[in-house]
Motif scaffolding. Structure first.
Motif, PDB file in Angstrom:
ATOM      1  N   GLY A  55       0.806  -1.214   0.000  1.00 15.77           N
ATOM      2  CA  GLY A  55       0.000   0.000   0.000  1.00 15.77           C
ATOM      3  C   GLY A  55       0.838   1.262   0.000  1.00 15.77           C
ATOM      4  N   LYS A  56       2.022   1.203   0.623  1.00 17.22           N
ATOM      5  CA  LYS A  56       2.920   2.360   0.619  1.00 17.22           C
ATOM      6  C   LYS A  56       3.583   2.538  -0.744  1.00 17.22           C
ATOM      7  CE  LYS A  56       4.082   2.233   5.553  1.00 17.22           C
ATOM      8  NZ  LYS A  56       5.173   2.049   6.550  1.00 17.22           N
ATOM      9  N   ILE A  57       3.971   1.414  -1.362  1.00 19.37           N
ATOM     10  CA  ILE A  57       4.643   1.491  -2.659  1.00 19.37           C
ATOM     11  C   ILE A  57       3.661   1.889  -3.751  1.00 19.37           C
ATOM     12  CG2 ILE A  57       5.948   0.189  -4.378  1.00 19.37           C
ATOM     13  CD1 ILE A  57       6.935  -1.609  -2.105  1.00 19.37           C
ATOM     14  N   VAL A  58       2.454   1.325  -3.693  1.00 18.80           N
ATOM     15  CA  VAL A  58       1.411   1.616  -4.689  1.00 18.80           C
ATOM     16  C   VAL A  58       0.217   2.205  -3.935  1.00 18.80           C
ATOM     17  CG1 VAL A  58       0.030   0.696  -6.575  1.00 18.80           C
ATOM     18  CG2 VAL A  58       2.205  -0.389  -6.004  1.00 18.80           C
ATOM     19  N   PRO A  59       0.192   3.525  -3.730  1.00 15.22           N
ATOM     20  CA  PRO A  59      -0.816   4.137  -2.848  1.00 15.22           C
ATOM     21  C   PRO A  59      -2.173   4.356  -3.512  1.00 15.22           C
ATOM     22  CG  PRO A  59       0.646   5.826  -3.675  1.00 15.22           C
ATOM     23  CD  PRO A  59       1.159   4.516  -4.226  1.00 15.22           C
ATOM     24  N   VAL A  60      -2.669   3.326  -4.187  1.00 18.33           N
ATOM     25  CA  VAL A  60      -4.011   3.365  -4.769  1.00 18.33           C
ATOM     26  C   VAL A  60      -4.660   2.008  -4.515  1.00 18.33           C
ATOM     27  CG1 VAL A  60      -3.416   5.033  -6.569  1.00 18.33           C
ATOM     28  CG2 VAL A  60      -3.173   2.596  -7.034  1.00 18.33           C
ATOM     29  N   PRO A  61      -5.983   1.923  -4.516  1.00 22.29           N
ATOM     30  CA  PRO A  61      -6.638   0.622  -4.344  1.00 22.29           C
ATOM     31  C   PRO A  61      -6.279  -0.325  -5.488  1.00 22.29           C
ATOM     32  CG  PRO A  61      -8.196   2.426  -3.995  1.00 22.29           C
ATOM     33  CD  PRO A  61      -6.957   3.038  -4.567  1.00 22.29           C
ATOM     34  N   VAL A  62      -5.818  -1.515  -5.149  1.00 18.61           N
ATOM     35  CA  VAL A  62      -5.402  -2.488  -6.162  1.00 18.61           C
ATOM     36  C   VAL A  62      -5.975  -3.857  -5.832  1.00 18.61           C
ATOM     37  CG1 VAL A  62      -3.261  -1.290  -6.776  1.00 18.61           C
ATOM     38  CG2 VAL A  62      -3.249  -2.945  -4.901  1.00 18.61           C
ATOM     39  N   TRP A  63      -5.913  -4.750  -6.826  1.00 22.85           N
ATOM     40  CA  TRP A  63      -6.329  -6.129  -6.601  1.00 22.85           C
ATOM     41  C   TRP A  63      -5.461  -6.780  -5.532  1.00 22.85           C
ATOM     42  CZ3 TRP A  63      -6.934  -8.615 -12.156  1.00 22.85           C
ATOM     43  CH2 TRP A  63      -8.127  -8.154 -12.730  1.00 22.85           C
ATOM     44  N   SER A  64      -6.058  -7.672  -4.784  1.00 23.20           N
ATOM     45  CA  SER A  64      -5.290  -8.485  -3.843  1.00 23.20           C
ATOM     46  C   SER A  64      -4.484  -9.518  -4.625  1.00 23.20           C
ATOM     47  CB  SER A  64      -6.235  -9.197  -2.878  1.00 23.20           C
ATOM     48  OG  SER A  64      -7.026 -10.148  -3.584  1.00 23.20           O
ATOM     49  N   LEU A  65      -3.538 -10.156  -3.945  1.00 17.67           N
ATOM     50  CA  LEU A  65      -2.767 -11.215  -4.596  1.00 17.67           C
ATOM     51  C   LEU A  65      -3.690 -12.327  -5.077  1.00 17.67           C
ATOM     52  CD1 LEU A  65       0.330 -11.539  -2.215  1.00 17.67           C
ATOM     53  CD2 LEU A  65       0.054 -10.091  -4.243  1.00 17.67           C
ATOM     54  N   GLU A  66      -4.696 -12.635  -4.280  1.00 17.66           N
ATOM     55  CA  GLU A  66      -5.635 -13.695  -4.655  1.00 17.66           C
ATOM     56  C   GLU A  66      -6.417 -13.324  -5.916  1.00 17.66           C
ATOM     57  OE1 GLU A  66      -4.437 -14.344  -0.538  1.00 17.66           O
ATOM     58  OE2 GLU A  66      -5.137 -12.577  -1.640  1.00 17.66           O
ATOM     59  N   GLU A  67      -6.780 -12.053  -6.047  1.00 19.82           N
ATOM     60  CA  GLU A  67      -7.511 -11.614  -7.243  1.00 19.82           C
ATOM     61  C   GLU A  67      -6.624 -11.684  -8.483  1.00 19.82           C
ATOM     62  OE1 GLU A  67     -10.824  -8.398  -5.795  1.00 19.82           O
ATOM     63  OE2 GLU A  67      -8.718  -7.894  -5.394  1.00 19.82           O
ATOM     64  N   ILE A  68      -5.346 -11.338  -8.329  1.00 22.11           N
ATOM     65  CA  ILE A  68      -4.415 -11.455  -9.458  1.00 22.11           C
ATOM     66  C   ILE A  68      -4.255 -12.918  -9.859  1.00 22.11           C
ATOM     67  CG2 ILE A  68      -2.013 -11.147 -10.167  1.00 22.11           C
ATOM     68  CD1 ILE A  68      -1.926  -8.644  -8.403  1.00 22.11           C
ATOM     69  N   ALA A  69      -4.133 -13.796  -8.854  1.00 24.71           N
ATOM     70  CA  ALA A  69      -3.977 -15.224  -9.139  1.00 24.71           C
ATOM     71  C   ALA A  69      -5.202 -15.771  -9.871  1.00 24.71           C
ATOM     72  CB  ALA A  69      -3.748 -15.989  -7.840  1.00 24.71           C
ATOM     73  N   ALA A  70      -6.390 -15.361  -9.441  1.00 26.18           N
ATOM     74  CA  ALA A  70      -7.618 -15.833 -10.087  1.00 26.18           C
ATOM     75  C   ALA A  70      -7.704 -15.332 -11.525  1.00 26.18           C
ATOM     76  CB  ALA A  70      -8.833 -15.368  -9.284  1.00 26.18           C
ATOM     77  N   TYR A  71      -7.294 -14.082 -11.741  1.00 25.34           N
ATOM     78  CA  TYR A  71      -7.304 -13.537 -13.102  1.00 25.34           C
ATOM     79  C   TYR A  71      -6.321 -14.307 -13.984  1.00 25.34           C
ATOM     80  CZ  TYR A  71      -6.702 -10.316 -17.008  1.00 25.34           C
ATOM     81  OH  TYR A  71      -6.626  -9.772 -18.268  1.00 25.34           O
ATOM     82  N   GLY A  72      -5.155 -14.640 -13.427  1.00 27.32           N
ATOM     83  CA  GLY A  72      -4.167 -15.385 -14.198  1.00 27.32           C
ATOM     84  C   GLY A  72      -4.710 -16.705 -14.711  1.00 27.32           C
ATOM     85  N   LYS A  73      -5.521 -17.364 -13.908  1.00 25.02           N
ATOM     86  CA  LYS A  73      -6.118 -18.636 -14.340  1.00 25.02           C
ATOM     87  C   LYS A  73      -7.076 -18.422 -15.504  1.00 25.02           C
ATOM     88  CE  LYS A  73      -5.735 -20.828  -9.794  1.00 25.02           C
ATOM     89  NZ  LYS A  73      -6.462 -21.373  -8.619  1.00 25.02           N
ATOM     90  N   ARG A  74      -7.784 -17.284 -15.504  1.00 25.76           N
ATOM     91  CA  ARG A  74      -8.698 -16.994 -16.616  1.00 25.76           C
ATOM     92  C   ARG A  74      -7.940 -16.545 -17.862  1.00 25.76           C
ATOM     93  NH1 ARG A  74     -11.075 -14.031 -12.560  1.00 25.76           N
ATOM     94  NH2 ARG A  74     -10.841 -12.043 -13.657  1.00 25.76           N
ATOM     95  N   PHE A  75      -6.808 -15.897 -17.662  1.00 23.14           N
ATOM     96  CA  PHE A  75      -6.051 -15.301 -18.764  1.00 23.14           C
ATOM     97  C   PHE A  75      -5.211 -16.330 -19.521  1.00 23.14           C
ATOM     98  CE2 PHE A  75      -2.382 -13.126 -20.568  1.00 23.14           C
ATOM     99  CZ  PHE A  75      -2.934 -11.986 -21.127  1.00 23.14           C
ATOM    100  N   PHE A  76      -4.607 -17.261 -18.792  1.00 22.43           N
ATOM    101  CA  PHE A  76      -3.591 -18.143 -19.364  1.00 22.43           C
ATOM    102  C   PHE A  76      -4.203 -19.240 -20.228  1.00 22.43           C
ATOM    103  CE2 PHE A  76      -0.612 -21.693 -19.321  1.00 22.43           C
ATOM    104  CZ  PHE A  76       0.585 -21.058 -19.624  1.00 22.43           C
ATOM    105  N   ARG A  77      -3.564 -19.453 -21.391  1.00 17.27           N
ATOM    106  CA  ARG A  77      -3.908 -20.563 -22.283  1.00 17.27           C
ATOM    107  C   ARG A  77      -2.633 -21.368 -22.566  1.00 17.27           C
ATOM    108  NH1 ARG A  77      -7.927 -18.492 -20.898  1.00 17.27           N
ATOM    109  NH2 ARG A  77      -9.586 -17.525 -22.143  1.00 17.27           N
ATOM    110  N   ARG A  78      -2.806 -22.630 -22.909  1.00 15.12           N
ATOM    111  CA  ARG A  78      -1.647 -23.456 -23.251  1.00 15.12           C
ATOM    112  C   ARG A  78      -0.864 -22.789 -24.383  1.00 15.12           C
ATOM    113  NH1 ARG A  78      -0.481 -28.750 -22.380  1.00 15.12           N
ATOM    114  NH2 ARG A  78      -2.595 -29.135 -21.596  1.00 15.12           N
ATOM    115  N   GLY A  79       0.433 -22.647 -24.205  1.00 16.00           N
ATOM    116  CA  GLY A  79       1.271 -22.000 -25.205  1.00 16.00           C
ATOM    117  C   GLY A  79       1.518 -20.531 -24.932  1.00 16.00           C
TER     118      GLY A  79
END
Length: 386
Positions: A55-79
């Motif tokens: 929060g100090k390094i990026v002083p704006v509301p951001v996704w949690s680590l869990e939200e980033i991880a969940a997005y990665g599962k939706r984003f990633f395709r084989r290859g």
């Protein structure tokens, strides 16, 4: 259609806003349609696993680590290329391999560690941390992450890039420094008129949580340094026994007192809410805060009456936003016969361009633009600055 050989690369802190979230969801479809087979690189600038440090390094509301991880599962395709988690850690901070392994799948994400380059923000906070050889602690952490299955990239600073100001984030810092120098030169070319320090007061406009709270829709991260300088001015004027006044912009009933403000701005500050209060960092005293619901502080007639009763004929103005409430207040003050100094580094606007333009406008017509240090020096020894 994409150009042959083109591989777009996008880096984001994953801001937690409806617009950003809609964009990232749309990005999945764009990537799948046009950039399959590893021809797109997506990086999340996470910077820390600890929420407080992040929060100090990026002083704006951001996704949690869990939200980033969940997005990665939706984003990633084989290859596809793995998604990058970038960490630019302040000196002495470490990576938490256990937490990263708990949240992220090493089959989808890789870890990249970079120095904290001397960017604009790092320059203001003193957090720059440049290394060309990874510190021992980060080397140990990277080995632990590799044992956990992650690909780890340690990306040191290139001295020639740092010197040329072309490393990540530095181009913007260099541009802002040049722009600020130009604005200061332009502002300094304005008129100089006598300023009566013995009959002066400090007026800080709208330095309130509406603009300073990261959860507010009107949040301005660039206002942090302005707030710090406004605090220095407040303390100095109190020590000198000179009056200090603040304004807070808020609406009791937007339908009744909003006027054109509610047509122009989608979000307005409501009276009585936490966002309407002046920053506690400035510690306003009882009776020092005047309310308003228009740009100029002088639309509240009590301000002029208070200043006249205090024998004030010279004002130092600071606050938010430079091009709106501060500039409008300084212009009105001049029209009402108050001599004005605008403390340029104790105010901020939505963009650097708007800030610089407003300072130049004030210097050209109705206010002498000075830095906080110059104001403090003159307050201590009025002969220093006229």
């Amino acid at each position: 259609m994409p150009f042959p050989g083109l591989m777009p690369s996008l880096s984001t802190v994953a801001p937690k806003t409806p617009e950003a979230e809609a964009f990232l969801e749309r990005l999945i479809a764009v990537k799948d349609e046009h950039y399959r087979g590893g021809r797109f690189q997506l990086q999340f600038s996470v910077h820390a696993t600890d929420p407080a440090l992040r929060g100090k390094i990026v002083p704006v509301p951001v996704w949690s680590l869990e939200e980033i991880a969940a997005y990665g599962k939706r984003f990633f395709r084989r290859g596809d290329r793995k998604l990058t988690l970038n960490f630019a850690l302040p000196e002495g901070e470490r990576l938490d391999a256990g937490e990263l392994r708990r949240v992220f799948d090493p089959e989808l994400f890789l870890i990249k560690v970079t120095p904290v380059n001397p960017t604009y923000s790092a320059g203001k906070t003193g957090s720059a941390y440049v290394w060309d050889n990874p510190p021992a602690g980060l080397t140990e952490d990277s080995l632990a992450l590799e044992k956990a299955g992650f690909t780890v990239i340690l990306s040191p600073s290139a001295p020639e890039e740092i010197e040329a100001e072309t490393s990540c984030g530095q181009l913007w810092a260099s541009r802002l420094k040049k722009r600020a120098a130009g604005a200061r030169k332009s502002a300094g070319s304005g008129k100089i008129i006598p300023f009566n320090w013995e009959r002066s007061a400090l007026l800080v406009t709208d330095m309130q949580e509406f603009f300073l709270d990261p959860c507010s829709p009107a949040y301005m991260p660039q206002a942090k340094s302005a707030l710090a300088n406004a605090g220095r001015l407040t303390e100095a004027f109190r020590r000198a026994g000179r009056p200090v006044l603040f304004t807070a912009h808020a609406h009791e009933d937007p339908a009744a007192d909003g006027g054109l403000m509610t047509l122009w701005w989608r979000n307005v500050c409501l009276a009585g809410t936490p966002q309407a209060r002046v920053s506690p960092q400035l510690a306003p005293l009882e009776g020092e805060v005047l309310m308003k619901c228009r740009y100029s502080a002088f639309t509240n007639p009590e301000l002029r009456e208070r200043l006249k009763a205090l024998g004030v004929d010279s004002l130092v103005v600071a606050g938010l936003k430079t091009n709106l409430c501060v500039e409008s207040t300084a212009r009105a003050a001049f029209d009402l016969g108050f001599r004005c100094i605008a403390a340029g580094d104790a105010m901020a606007a939505r963009t650097a361009e708007l800030h610089a333009s407003a300072l130049a406008s004030m210097a050209d017509g109705f206010a002498m633009v000075r830095t906080t240090d110059e104001v403090l020096a003159a307050l201590r020894s009025p002969a220093v600055v006229s």
